[in-house]
Design a protein around this motif. Sequence first.
Motif, PDB file in Angstrom:
ATOM      1  N   PHE A   1      11.783   9.127  -3.304  1.00 30.64           N
ATOM      2  CA  PHE A   1      10.810   8.549  -2.377  1.00 30.64           C
ATOM      3  C   PHE A   1      11.280   7.182  -1.879  1.00 30.64           C
ATOM      4  CE2 PHE A   1       6.897   6.251  -1.278  1.00 30.64           C
ATOM      5  CZ  PHE A   1       6.427   7.099  -0.295  1.00 30.64           C
TER       6      PHE A   1
ATOM      7  N   ILE B   1       3.046   3.441  -2.301  1.00 31.84           N
ATOM      8  CA  ILE B   1       3.350   3.496  -3.717  1.00 31.84           C
ATOM      9  C   ILE B   1       4.411   4.551  -3.966  1.00 31.84           C
ATOM     10  CG2 ILE B   1       2.322   3.834  -6.012  1.00 31.84           C
ATOM     11  CD1 ILE B   1       0.976   1.596  -4.449  1.00 31.84           C
TER      12      ILE B   1
ATOM     13  N   LEU C   1       0.399   6.368  -8.411  1.00 32.77           N
ATOM     14  CA  LEU C   1      -0.466   6.769  -7.299  1.00 32.77           C
ATOM     15  C   LEU C   1      -1.902   6.966  -7.778  1.00 32.77           C
ATOM     16  CD1 LEU C   1       1.892   9.289  -5.479  1.00 32.77           C
ATOM     17  CD2 LEU C   1       0.813   7.319  -4.387  1.00 32.77           C
TER      18      LEU C   1
ATOM     19  N   SER D   1       2.548  19.024   3.868  1.00 32.35           N
ATOM     20  CA  SER D   1       1.256  18.417   4.163  1.00 32.35           C
ATOM     21  C   SER D   1       0.872  17.403   3.084  1.00 32.35           C
ATOM     22  CB  SER D   1       0.232  19.547   4.236  1.00 32.35           C
ATOM     23  OG  SER D   1      -1.030  18.990   4.355  1.00 32.35           O
ATOM     24  N   GLY D   2       0.447  16.234   3.512  1.00 32.30           N
ATOM     25  CA  GLY D   2      -0.044  15.237   2.570  1.00 32.30           C
ATOM     26  C   GLY D   2       1.020  14.419   1.856  1.00 32.30           C
ATOM     27  N   THR D   3       2.272  14.486   2.318  1.00 32.39           N
ATOM     28  CA  THR D   3       3.320  13.723   1.639  1.00 32.39           C
ATOM     29  C   THR D   3       3.428  12.286   2.155  1.00 32.39           C
ATOM     30  OG1 THR D   3       4.870  14.782   3.156  1.00 32.39           O
ATOM     31  CG2 THR D   3       4.829  15.600   0.892  1.00 32.39           C
ATOM     32  N   GLY D   4       2.661  11.962   3.202  1.00 32.37           N
ATOM     33  CA  GLY D   4       2.680  10.583   3.695  1.00 32.37           C
ATOM     34  C   GLY D   4       3.438  10.391   4.993  1.00 32.37           C
ATOM     35  N   LYS D   5       3.513  11.442   5.816  1.00 34.13           N
ATOM     36  CA  LYS D   5       4.301  11.342   7.053  1.00 34.13           C
ATOM     37  C   LYS D   5       3.714  10.312   8.008  1.00 34.13           C
ATOM     38  CE  LYS D   5       4.004  15.781   7.891  1.00 34.13           C
ATOM     39  NZ  LYS D   5       3.310  16.194   6.653  1.00 34.13           N
ATOM     40  N   GLU D   6       2.396  10.354   8.161  1.00 33.52           N
ATOM     41  CA  GLU D   6       1.784   9.402   9.088  1.00 33.52           C
ATOM     42  C   GLU D   6       1.926   7.965   8.566  1.00 33.52           C
ATOM     43  OE1 GLU D   6      -1.780  10.540  10.929  1.00 33.52           O
ATOM     44  OE2 GLU D   6      -2.129   8.548  11.779  1.00 33.52           O
ATOM     45  N   LEU D   7       1.782   7.848   7.250  1.00 39.16           N
ATOM     46  CA  LEU D   7       1.930   6.534   6.620  1.00 39.16           C
ATOM     47  C   LEU D   7       3.315   5.946   6.926  1.00 39.16           C
ATOM     48  CD1 LEU D   7       0.155   4.959   4.523  1.00 39.16           C
ATOM     49  CD2 LEU D   7       1.641   5.909   2.764  1.00 39.16           C
TER      50      LEU D   7
ATOM     51  N   GLY E   1       0.781  -1.237   0.000  1.00 41.97           N
ATOM     52  CA  GLY E   1       0.000   0.000   0.000  1.00 41.97           C
ATOM     53  C   GLY E   1       0.808   1.279   0.000  1.00 41.97           C
TER      54      GLY E   1
ATOM     55  N   VAL F   1       0.150  14.051  -1.969  1.00 40.80           N
ATOM     56  CA  VAL F   1      -0.552  12.796  -2.233  1.00 40.80           C
ATOM     57  C   VAL F   1      -2.004  12.849  -1.756  1.00 40.80           C
ATOM     58  CG1 VAL F   1      -0.494  10.306  -1.935  1.00 40.80           C
ATOM     59  CG2 VAL F   1       1.644  11.583  -2.031  1.00 40.80           C
ATOM     60  N   ARG F   2      -2.221  13.534  -0.631  1.00 40.53           N
ATOM     61  CA  ARG F   2      -3.599  13.601  -0.143  1.00 40.53           C
ATOM     62  C   ARG F   2      -4.490  14.302  -1.163  1.00 40.53           C
ATOM     63  NH1 ARG F   2      -3.205  15.739   4.606  1.00 40.53           N
ATOM     64  NH2 ARG F   2      -3.358  13.780   5.730  1.00 40.53           N
TER      65      ARG F   2
ATOM     66  N   PHE G   1      -5.092   4.920  -6.397  1.00 41.99           N
ATOM     67  CA  PHE G   1      -6.258   5.518  -5.744  1.00 41.99           C
ATOM     68  C   PHE G   1      -7.533   5.265  -6.548  1.00 41.99           C
ATOM     69  CE2 PHE G   1      -3.005   8.508  -3.790  1.00 41.99           C
ATOM     70  CZ  PHE G   1      -2.978   7.802  -2.600  1.00 41.99           C
TER      71      PHE G   1
HETATM   72  N1  ATP Z   1       3.307   6.813  -1.113  1.00 46.09           N
HETATM   73  C1  ATP Z   1       2.017   6.648  -0.831  1.00 46.09           C
HETATM   74  N2  ATP Z   1       1.364   5.571  -1.287  1.00 46.09           N
HETATM   75  C2  ATP Z   1       0.039   5.408  -1.029  1.00 46.09           C
HETATM   76  N3  ATP Z   1      -0.694   6.263  -0.313  1.00 46.09           N
HETATM   77  C3  ATP Z   1      -0.096   7.361   0.166  1.00 46.09           C
HETATM   78  C4  ATP Z   1       1.286   7.604  -0.065  1.00 46.09           C
HETATM   79  N4  ATP Z   1       1.618   8.765   0.538  1.00 46.09           N
HETATM   80  C5  ATP Z   1       0.493   9.224   1.112  1.00 46.09           C
HETATM   81  N5  ATP Z   1      -0.539   8.383   0.904  1.00 46.09           N
HETATM   82  C6  ATP Z   1      -1.935   8.589   1.332  1.00 46.09           C
HETATM   83  O1  ATP Z   1      -2.172   9.990   1.284  1.00 46.09           O
HETATM   84  C7  ATP Z   1      -2.891  10.426   2.406  1.00 46.09           C
HETATM   85  C8  ATP Z   1      -2.063  11.427   3.192  1.00 46.09           C
HETATM   86  O2  ATP Z   1      -0.981  10.786   3.818  1.00 46.09           O
HETATM   87  P1  ATP Z   1      -0.566  11.101   5.332  1.00 46.09           P
HETATM   88  O3  ATP Z   1      -1.751  11.341   6.179  1.00 46.09           O
HETATM   89  O4  ATP Z   1       0.401  10.060   5.770  1.00 46.09           O
HETATM   90  O5  ATP Z   1       0.185  12.480   5.070  1.00 46.09           O
HETATM   91  P2  ATP Z   1       0.817  13.509   6.117  1.00 46.09           P
HETATM   92  O6  ATP Z   1       2.144  13.872   5.575  1.00 46.09           O
HETATM   93  O7  ATP Z   1       0.738  12.961   7.487  1.00 46.09           O
HETATM   94  O8  ATP Z   1      -0.142  14.761   5.936  1.00 46.09           O
HETATM   95  P3  ATP Z   1      -0.429  15.986   6.968  1.00 46.09           P
HETATM   96  O9  ATP Z   1       0.824  16.801   7.046  1.00 46.09           O
HETATM   97  O10 ATP Z   1      -1.509  16.721   6.269  1.00 46.09           O
HETATM   98  O11 ATP Z   1      -0.828  15.374   8.244  1.00 46.09           O
HETATM   99  C9  ATP Z   1      -3.234   9.195   3.193  1.00 46.09           C
HETATM  100  O12 ATP Z   1      -4.498   8.752   2.764  1.00 46.09           O
HETATM  101  C10 ATP Z   1      -2.161   8.202   2.797  1.00 46.09           C
HETATM  102  O13 ATP Z   1      -2.607   6.895   2.926  1.00 46.09           O
END
Ligand code: ATP
Length: 454
Positions: free
Chosen positions: A148, A142, A322, A171-177, A140, A358-359, A326
């Motif tokens: 990356f 990608i 991506l 924001s939205g680059t996938g940090k939590e992921l 999951g 990505v978000r 999605f």
């Molecule tokens: N490389 C990836 N492959 C698949 N899904 C991704 C990828 N990167 C991000 N996502 C998806 O994009 C969305 C945003 O990711 P995430 O919440 O991890 O970002 P974030 O950096 O924590 O954002 P924020 O700063 O807004 O909190 C989530 O739904 C996550 O599953």
Amino acid sequence: MKHILVVDDELGSRESLKVIFSETYAVSVTENAEEGLLVLAQQRVDVVLLDVMMPERDGLSLLKEIHEIYPDTPVVMISATTSVRPVVEAIQDGAYDFVSKPFDVAEIRRIVARAVERTVLHRKVTNLEGEVSRQFPVDGIIGGSQSFKKSVEDAVKAAATDSTVLICGESGTGKELVARLIHSASRRKDEPFVAVHCGALPESLMEAELFGHEKGAFTNATAQKMGRFDLAGNGTLFFDEVSEMSMATQVKLLRVLQEREFMRVGGTRVIRTNARIVAATNKDLREEVLDGRFRDDLFYRLSVVPIRLPPLRERREDVPALAIHFLNECRAGMDVATEEIDGAAMNAMCRYDWPGNVRELRNIIERLLVLNSRERVISLDILPEEFHQGPRPSYALSTGLTLHEAVSTYEREFIEQALKQAQGVQTTAAELLGTTRRILRYRMEKLEISSSVN
Ligand SMILES: Nc1ncnc2c1ncn2[C@@H]1O[C@H](COP(=O)(O)OP(=O)(O)OP(=O)(O)O)[C@@H](O)[C@H]1O
Ligand SMILES: [Mg+2]
């Protein structure tokens, strides 16, 4: 040649083992635990033959250590006694098998051959697993772009340690992921993953939230409450948006990171914590430090292993994979006809700058499916307005043009070039521009570009 290590204090026994095995294997003989461990540390050993009774350190205690450090290396125990107790103990501690002195040559050869075979098989499986995980770093997640992939690889490496990790990215680059990946790829994966959104709670509640409180700590504290550190236990504690943490909380967190212990609000008992800390920020934390909003000592404690997640516009090659990911993901939960994204739409998506990363991409795909559920193909026509523009011009102010004039000039040049290259065929020019013929016509009319460019 496979390598056997013999650890036995008795000279006669060492010599006979050497004779029995040196035709088939490389044999190292040592007479005590210390020497044995040295060989293990320096060379690859396929099987260990280990005497139970040795004067300094006995074989059973060495067995435990070998089993702990080299769990894949089989250890065959040797003993002069025929008593059952050490056999049982050794097998419980992970010994592969047991032979007794004097040796039955055929038997000991058979046992060692089987042990060697098991090692070979084991190594193959481990390599294979490594191979698979290199190809598909994580389910999951990608992204095949260099930048990356490097970040994900660093995350996987960090997962194998207990070091504190700081994940930076827009924001939205996938940090939590990635934070979750670090947890699930670590040996703590079966322990809790607990997230704290540092900006979400007022300062007054933060301390109790993190460390919990004792009964009666303050009005309303009618019962003891567990904090996030308690809840995380031996797992991972994720501090999201760590730059939003107040100065007062920063001091408290720093203390826990230094001492690995804390007290509940209103409590007197010191509680140890073994949680692994991962933090994330979408701000430049160094800048926050320079501006005096973030403590530098905490910054250094947190950024032991820094991981930067590149914005999507720096890795446009990841956009198609991506988008398709999605599309499939959203489709699965909806009743839609949409199956694919056409070339022009994909090109436009690759050119777009994705400020929400990505978000934003995920949200746009979902929105397109909701609003165009009967379209089989996502085409450029149905993409939002911002996708119908070419790459942004970088006009210097020194041209003296107004914004409107600069844009028009740039756009005119751009369209004329495309028409020229397409030898006046508007459909082809539109494709080159990543737009539709309809929109191209509209722009041409607006800018009064004649359709007979040559
Ligand atoms: N490389 C990836 N492959 C698949 N899904 C991704 C990828 N990167 C991000 N996502 C998806 O994009 C969305 C945003 O990711 P995430 O919440 O991890 O970002 P974030 O950096 O924590 O954002 P924020 O700063 O807004 O909190 C989530 O739904 C996550 O599953
Ligand atoms: Mg986040």
